[in-house]
Enzyme design. Structure first.
Site, PDB file in Angstrom:
ATOM      1  CG  HIS A   1      -2.020   1.015   1.160  1.00 25.55           C
ATOM      2  ND1 HIS A   1      -1.846   2.331   1.507  1.00 25.55           N
ATOM      3  CD2 HIS A   1      -3.323   0.903   0.764  1.00 25.55           C
ATOM      4  CE1 HIS A   1      -2.995   2.978   1.333  1.00 25.55           C
ATOM      5  NE2 HIS A   1      -3.901   2.138   0.885  1.00 25.55           N
TER       6      HIS A   1
ATOM      7  CD  GLU B   1      -6.175  -3.198  -3.887  1.00 28.71           C
ATOM      8  OE1 GLU B   1      -5.417  -4.095  -4.302  1.00 28.71           O
ATOM      9  OE2 GLU B   1      -6.014  -2.000  -4.149  1.00 28.71           O
TER      10      GLU B   1
END
Length: 357
Positions: free
Chosen positions: A243, A302
């Protein structure tokens, strides 16, 4: 170009993203105190505190009425819109909604994706859209409009957890786009449409769908190590890991993983599918830590988003639209905050082109 990394472009009381310590705070509440413990209406009562005054119950009643108004817009859902992707169809339907900077517009915009996304899914499958039901919570109604059946308490809780978890996340690309447009006083609908446009891009919308493609390709837990190591050797990205902000584990991943286990315990999650996902997660983290020891590539939101939305019956091509159904609350709250306390956003640029003669 830097992408404005580390540039502070707004002051906000809505959410704090602590990437160093892996912490997300929404309106003074840590995510782990909200996710799995409050309904989406509860987090909206926090985000909309200065916009739609009222507690969770009052917000829920107004949101239910707004879902009914949004359903009337499906009269304009024609074949041309059905030929578009779910995200593009959602954007087109949202563009029909009235613009403004009041609570009625805010609630209609918040309600609309929960109505439009299930309707688009069903109509694309040749099924009739299901009307919203008064008296249901936002998550329960969204699931009922998707399936045409009464959702289980475990499914409702799982979707609530997801919507709460993704409701706001600092000044991400779509939220920044919403604030820029709101700063011009164009209205909340215009701001939300700008946010949807940003969300459609693969660099912001993320890759929850491809996470499922990866799991399908691995097939079974004992093949995870070979498949993943081969993918890394090819230079492929492992979907659902790493991320831009978090240097440790994304706290949203833990919230959604816990929701998946609760859903599984209630019989709403395929146990083999969850076991495969956890095997892939373990092997991926091990391989990434060895292959790239200078980078902290941890599980992100995700990875478990894909598993959760799949278990709830949403097709992978609709995942971006479901994300919008949760994040729309944050977009509108930021738009309101910008209008209320900010000014026109007008940064400077540095000219690096040829000199004039």
């Amino acid at each position: 170009m830097s992408g404005l990394d580390d540039v502070i472009a707004a002051e906000t009381a809505l959410s704090e993203v602590d990437g160093i310590n892996g912490r997300l705070v929404i309106c003074g509440h840590r995510l782990d105190a909200l996710a799995g413990r409050t309904a989406y209406e509860g987090v909206l009562a926090l985000l909309f505190a200065d916009l739609c005054r009222g507690d969770e119950g009052a917000i829920g009643q107004k949101l239910s009425q707004a879902r009914g108004r949004a359903f009337a817009e499906l009269a304009y859902l024609d074949d041309a819109l059905l030929d578009l992707s779910v995200t593009e169809g959602l954007r087109a339907l949202m563009a029909r909604l009235p613009d403004g900077e009041d609570s009625a517009v805010a609630l209609l915009l918040t309600a609309a994706p929960a109505v439009f996304v299930p309707a688009l899914i069903r109509r694309k499958a040749g099924l009739d859209a299901v009307a919203p039901q008064s008296g249901l919570s936002h998550a329960a109604d969204m699931l009922a409009m998707l399936t045409g059946a009464t959702p289980s308490p475990a499914s409702i809780s799982a979707l609530d957890t997801y919507l709460v978890t993704v409701s706001d996340h600092g000044l991400n690309a779509s939220t920044f786009a919403a604030r820029v447009v709101a700063s011009t006083r164009a209205g909340y609908t215009s701001a939300v449409l700008a946010a949807l446009g940003a969300l459609k891009g693969p660099l912001h919308g993320g890759a929850p769908g491809p996470v499922l493609d990866m799991l399908d390709a691995v097939g079974q837990p004992d093949l995870a190590q070979v498949w993943l190591s081969t993918a890394l050797a090819r230079g492929d990205r492992l979907m659902g890991f790493g991320h831009r902000i978090y240097r440790v584990r994304d706290p949203r991943a833990d919230a959604l993983k816990a929701a998946l286990h609760r859903l599984g315990a209630a019989g709403g999650m395929n146990a083999d599918r969850l076991a495969l996902a956890e095997a892939v997660e373990r092997e991926a983290l091990s391989l990434l830590h060895r292959a790239k020891p200078d980078r902290r590539l941890e599980t992100n939101v995700e990875f478990f988003t894909a598993l959760l939305l799949e278990a709830l019956g949403f097709p992978r091509e609709a995942f971006t639209g479901v994300f919008a159904a949760g994040r729309v609350g944050g977009w509108i709250a930021h738009a309101h905050e910008q209008v209320d306390k900010g000014r026109l956003i007008r940064p400077q640029s540095l000219y690096v082109g040829p000199k004039a003669a």
